[in-house]
Design a protein around this motif. Structure first.
Motif, mmCIF file in Angstrom:
data_model
loop_
_atom_site.group_PDB
_atom_site.id
_atom_site.type_symbol
_atom_site.label_atom_id
_atom_site.label_comp_id
_atom_site.label_asym_id
_atom_site.label_seq_id
_atom_site.Cartn_x
_atom_site.Cartn_y
_atom_site.Cartn_z
ATOM 1 N N GLU A 20 0.764 -1.062 0.060
ATOM 2 C CA GLU A 20 -0.019 -0.020 -0.161
ATOM 3 C C GLU A 20 0.796 1.357 -0.134
ATOM 4 O OE1 GLU A 20 -3.554 2.182 0.397
ATOM 5 O OE2 GLU A 20 -2.979 0.388 -0.633
ATOM 6 N N ASP A 21 0.676 2.243 -0.921
ATOM 7 C CA ASP A 21 1.503 3.467 -0.935
ATOM 8 C C ASP A 21 2.514 3.238 -1.587
ATOM 9 O OD1 ASP A 21 -0.962 5.087 -0.076
ATOM 10 O OD2 ASP A 21 -0.332 4.935 1.838
ATOM 11 N N ASP A 37 9.973 -10.377 -11.834
ATOM 12 C CA ASP A 37 9.291 -11.402 -12.831
ATOM 13 C C ASP A 37 7.703 -11.204 -12.846
ATOM 14 O OD1 ASP A 37 11.772 -12.825 -13.969
ATOM 15 O OD2 ASP A 37 11.702 -13.584 -11.841
ATOM 16 N N LEU A 38 7.146 -11.030 -11.828
ATOM 17 C CA LEU A 38 5.694 -10.861 -11.640
ATOM 18 C C LEU A 38 5.276 -9.628 -10.514
ATOM 19 C CD1 LEU A 38 2.782 -11.676 -12.118
ATOM 20 C CD2 LEU A 38 2.879 -13.620 -10.489
ATOM 21 N N MET A 39 4.675 -8.786 -10.862
ATOM 22 C CA MET A 39 4.336 -7.971 -9.879
ATOM 23 C C MET A 39 2.838 -7.605 -9.705
ATOM 24 S SD MET A 39 6.856 -4.804 -11.513
ATOM 25 C CE MET A 39 6.036 -4.629 -12.841
ATOM 26 N N TYR A 40 2.461 -6.964 -8.548
ATOM 27 C CA TYR A 40 1.107 -6.572 -8.306
ATOM 28 C C TYR A 40 0.727 -5.466 -7.944
ATOM 29 C CZ TYR A 40 0.525 -12.001 -7.557
ATOM 30 O OH TYR A 40 0.946 -13.193 -7.908
ATOM 31 N N THR A 41 -0.497 -4.769 -8.149
ATOM 32 C CA THR A 41 -0.752 -3.675 -7.785
ATOM 33 C C THR A 41 -0.626 -3.349 -6.460
ATOM 34 O OG1 THR A 41 -3.063 -4.179 -7.935
ATOM 35 C CG2 THR A 41 -2.043 -3.431 -10.090
ATOM 36 N N GLU A 42 -0.754 -2.169 -5.888
ATOM 37 C CA GLU A 42 -1.435 -1.800 -4.579
ATOM 38 C C GLU A 42 -2.852 -2.651 -4.357
ATOM 39 O OE1 GLU A 42 -0.826 2.363 -3.080
ATOM 40 O OE2 GLU A 42 -0.770 2.515 -5.326
ATOM 41 N N PHE A 43 -3.112 -3.187 -3.051
ATOM 42 C CA PHE A 43 -4.392 -3.750 -2.917
ATOM 43 C C PHE A 43 -5.421 -2.777 -3.329
ATOM 44 C CE2 PHE A 43 -4.916 -3.779 1.842
ATOM 45 C CZ PHE A 43 -4.786 -2.716 2.141
ATOM 46 N N ILE A 44 -6.642 -3.248 -3.772
ATOM 47 C CA ILE A 44 -7.769 -2.055 -4.087
ATOM 48 C C ILE A 44 -8.945 -2.667 -3.223
ATOM 49 C CG2 ILE A 44 -9.021 -1.366 -5.695
ATOM 50 C CD1 ILE A 44 -6.717 -2.082 -7.744
ATOM 51 N N SER A 45 -9.658 -1.682 -2.772
ATOM 52 C CA SER A 45 -10.739 -2.088 -1.858
ATOM 53 C C SER A 45 -11.955 -2.315 -2.886
ATOM 54 C CB SER A 45 -11.303 -0.860 -1.034
ATOM 55 O OG SER A 45 -12.656 -0.884 -0.871
ATOM 56 N N SER A 46 -12.648 -3.569 -2.706
ATOM 57 C CA SER A 46 -13.767 -3.923 -3.539
ATOM 58 C C SER A 46 -14.941 -2.841 -3.466
ATOM 59 C CB SER A 46 -14.241 -5.327 -3.256
ATOM 60 O OG SER A 46 -14.628 -5.318 -1.872
ATOM 61 N N GLU A 47 -14.999 -2.429 -2.087
ATOM 62 C CA GLU A 47 -16.091 -1.499 -2.002
ATOM 63 C C GLU A 47 -15.643 -0.351 -2.755
ATOM 64 O OE1 GLU A 47 -18.741 -2.120 -0.342
ATOM 65 O OE2 GLU A 47 -18.360 -3.957 0.583
ATOM 66 N N SER A 56 -9.369 4.372 -5.673
ATOM 67 C CA SER A 56 -9.291 2.955 -6.231
ATOM 68 C C SER A 56 -9.268 2.674 -7.724
ATOM 69 C CB SER A 56 -10.796 2.066 -5.591
ATOM 70 O OG SER A 56 -10.649 2.229 -4.258
ATOM 71 N N ARG A 57 -9.991 3.439 -8.367
ATOM 72 C CA ARG A 57 -9.941 3.286 -9.937
ATOM 73 C C ARG A 57 -8.439 3.634 -10.314
ATOM 74 N NH1 ARG A 57 -14.376 1.309 -12.942
ATOM 75 N NH2 ARG A 57 -16.287 1.076 -11.533
ATOM 76 N N GLN A 58 -7.885 4.661 -9.771
ATOM 77 C CA GLN A 58 -6.511 4.975 -10.232
ATOM 78 C C GLN A 58 -5.746 3.549 -9.921
ATOM 79 O OE1 GLN A 58 -4.319 7.923 -8.201
ATOM 80 N NE2 GLN A 58 -3.584 8.665 -10.083
ATOM 81 N N ALA A 90 -12.185 -6.548 -16.799
ATOM 82 C CA ALA A 90 -12.336 -5.590 -17.857
ATOM 83 C C ALA A 90 -11.032 -4.607 -18.348
ATOM 84 C CB ALA A 90 -13.488 -4.524 -17.673
ATOM 85 N N THR A 91 -10.151 -4.708 -17.138
ATOM 86 C CA THR A 91 -9.068 -3.962 -17.282
ATOM 87 C C THR A 91 -8.050 -4.661 -17.809
ATOM 88 O OG1 THR A 91 -8.030 -4.311 -15.195
ATOM 89 C CG2 THR A 91 -9.746 -2.533 -15.367
ATOM 90 N N ASN A 92 -8.026 -5.928 -18.262
ATOM 91 C CA ASN A 92 -7.140 -6.726 -18.918
ATOM 92 C C ASN A 92 -5.712 -7.340 -18.123
ATOM 93 O OD1 ASN A 92 -6.788 -8.933 -20.810
ATOM 94 N ND2 ASN A 92 -5.941 -7.282 -22.281
ATOM 95 N N PRO A 93 -5.681 -7.213 -16.813
ATOM 96 C CA PRO A 93 -4.430 -7.713 -16.323
ATOM 97 C C PRO A 93 -4.142 -9.193 -16.691
ATOM 98 C CG PRO A 93 -6.136 -7.816 -14.737
ATOM 99 C CD PRO A 93 -6.602 -7.409 -15.904
ATOM 100 N N ASP A 94 -3.015 -9.832 -16.241
ATOM 101 C CA ASP A 94 -2.898 -11.141 -16.322
ATOM 102 C C ASP A 94 -3.333 -12.214 -15.389
ATOM 103 O OD1 ASP A 94 -0.833 -11.058 -18.845
ATOM 104 O OD2 ASP A 94 -0.262 -9.544 -17.435
ATOM 105 N N ILE A 95 -3.561 -11.522 -14.295
ATOM 106 C CA ILE A 95 -4.025 -12.420 -12.741
ATOM 107 C C ILE A 95 -4.806 -11.438 -11.989
ATOM 108 C CG2 ILE A 95 -3.050 -13.080 -10.808
ATOM 109 C CD1 ILE A 95 -0.574 -13.977 -12.273
ATOM 110 N N LEU A 96 -5.857 -11.957 -11.506
ATOM 111 C CA LEU A 96 -6.525 -11.331 -10.305
ATOM 112 C C LEU A 96 -5.943 -11.973 -8.968
ATOM 113 C CD1 LEU A 96 -8.970 -9.694 -9.022
ATOM 114 C CD2 LEU A 96 -10.434 -11.680 -9.523
ATOM 115 N N ASP A 97 -5.617 -11.090 -8.048
ATOM 116 C CA ASP A 97 -5.159 -11.669 -6.866
ATOM 117 C C ASP A 97 -5.886 -11.151 -5.841
ATOM 118 O OD1 ASP A 97 -2.775 -13.153 -5.434
ATOM 119 O OD2 ASP A 97 -2.678 -11.250 -4.517
ATOM 120 N N ILE A 98 -6.155 -12.030 -4.782
ATOM 121 C CA ILE A 98 -7.095 -11.572 -3.556
ATOM 122 C C ILE A 98 -6.165 -11.568 -2.416
ATOM 123 C CG2 ILE A 98 -9.033 -12.120 -2.025
ATOM 124 C CD1 ILE A 98 -9.926 -14.049 -4.504
ATOM 125 N N ASN A 99 -6.228 -10.357 -1.599
ATOM 126 C CA ASN A 99 -5.465 -10.354 -0.371
ATOM 127 C C ASN A 99 -6.258 -10.707 0.766
ATOM 128 O OD1 ASN A 99 -4.664 -8.728 2.100
ATOM 129 N ND2 ASN A 99 -3.293 -7.658 0.933
#
Length: 334
Positions: A20-21, A37-47, A56-58, A90-99
């Protein structure tokens, strides 16, 4: 070859942990350049995603040069997680990760992140809701358990694999430990050595040197390593680990010019992505880490972290670059 579905990650991938941040596009670009080799975004609130919250959108912003990349979401409500999974799809990443690993109170108190470790049935339902709502491979990042009396990572791993999770990253601490004490990788090794487990298992926690990365690879047998805090202000860690694993030798420690170049690139990418004011402000947290361990640096660090003028900061960085031979490391830099 380690694979998540059809995504090839190499023989022993090094992953950038979502922070985060920290793990925003400018930071990720540097880590990619230096061997992640593989990276993840900051975690994003589903709400937040459902409410169309701007921050969140950014965080959904991803770029082709980052691939493969995963977008990480968190939440405690099945419907919200399912809807978020569709937005991520819809944003077309390679993976959806759940925290299911974030230990901070504001996340846990909402029944999300590591809070879900107290209710594995809920974890399974939340994960299944995401899997049913996306065509992407779904992976999970979690911890050993809620506390030492409730280490349930083996049950978590088996049940998540059974419903279709395609890789698991495990931080070797409980939620109660937060980031204190030493990460215990023995439980991660037990998961990896479980004959029922067929998905890739990535270990996370306390990897801050090439020697430790190689030691943990050999001792615990994981499929790859996720690096977090050690990469902050030191994106070189990924290539240093790879080089040491391949040769048993160390790459040269990045000098002042290397650090100035990285800090400047980071700053300019932040300004481009966030706008000048916010890019300058949010970059301040990184300068201390980029120039860690350099003697007699306080005056220049103060200039970097107190100035709000982009050109003044660039001038300070240029001065450091032009006078790089003056500065010495006061102690060994990791």
């Amino acid at each position: 070859m380690v694979k998540i579905r059809d995504i090839e990650l190499g023989e022993f991938p090094l992953l950038l942990a979502p922070m985060e941040d920290v793990s925003d596009p400018p930071f990720r670009a540097l880590c990619k350049k230096h061997g992640a080799d593989l990276m993840y975004t900051e975690f994003i609130s589903s709400e937040g995603l459902i409410r169309d919250a701007i921050k969140s959108r950014q965080k959904l912003d991803i770029f082709d040069y980052e691939k493969p990349i995963g977008i990480q979401i968190f939440g405690g409500d099945e419907e919200a997680m399912a809807m978020s999974a569709k937005i991520v799809d819809a944003t077309n990443p390679d993976i959806l990760d759940i925290n299911f690993g974030c230990p901070v109170k504001k996340v846990v108190s909402k029944g999300a992140g590591a809070g879900v470790l107290k209710d594995v049935d809920l974890m399974v339902r939340l994960t299944k809701a995401c899997i049913n709502s996306t065509k992407l491979p779904v992976t999970v990042k979690t911890r050993l358990g809620w506390d030492h009396s409730m280490i349930n990572i083996m049950e978590v791993a088996e049940r998540l694999q059974d419903i279709g999770v395609e890789a698991l990253s495990i931080h070797g601490r409980t939620r109660a430990q937060m980031y204190k004490g030493e990460a215990d990788w023995s439980h991660i090794a037990e998961v990896k050595n479980n004959p029922r487990i067929k998905i890739p298992i990535f270990g996370n926690g306390d990897i801050d040197t090439p020697e430790k990365a190689l030691e943990y690879k050999n001792r615990y047998g994981v499929d790859g390593i996720m690096i977090g805090r050690a990469s902050i202000g030191y994106p070189w860690i990924f290539n240093e680990v790879k080089h040491f694993m391949a040769t048993g030798e160390h790459l040269a420690v990045p000098g002042i010019k290397d650090r100035v170049e990285a800090a400047r690139d980071h700053l300019m990418m932040s300004v481009k992505w966030k706008g000048e004011r916010l890019g300058v402000v949010e970059m301040k947290r990184h300068y201390t880490n980029y120039f860690k361990g350099i003697a007699h640096f306080k005056e220049y660090r103060t200039k970097l972290v107190t100035s709000f003028d982009l050109q003044e900061i660039l001038d300070t960085l240029s001065y450091l670059e032009e006078n790089s031979e003056v500065f010495m490391f006061s102690n060994p830099v990791v």
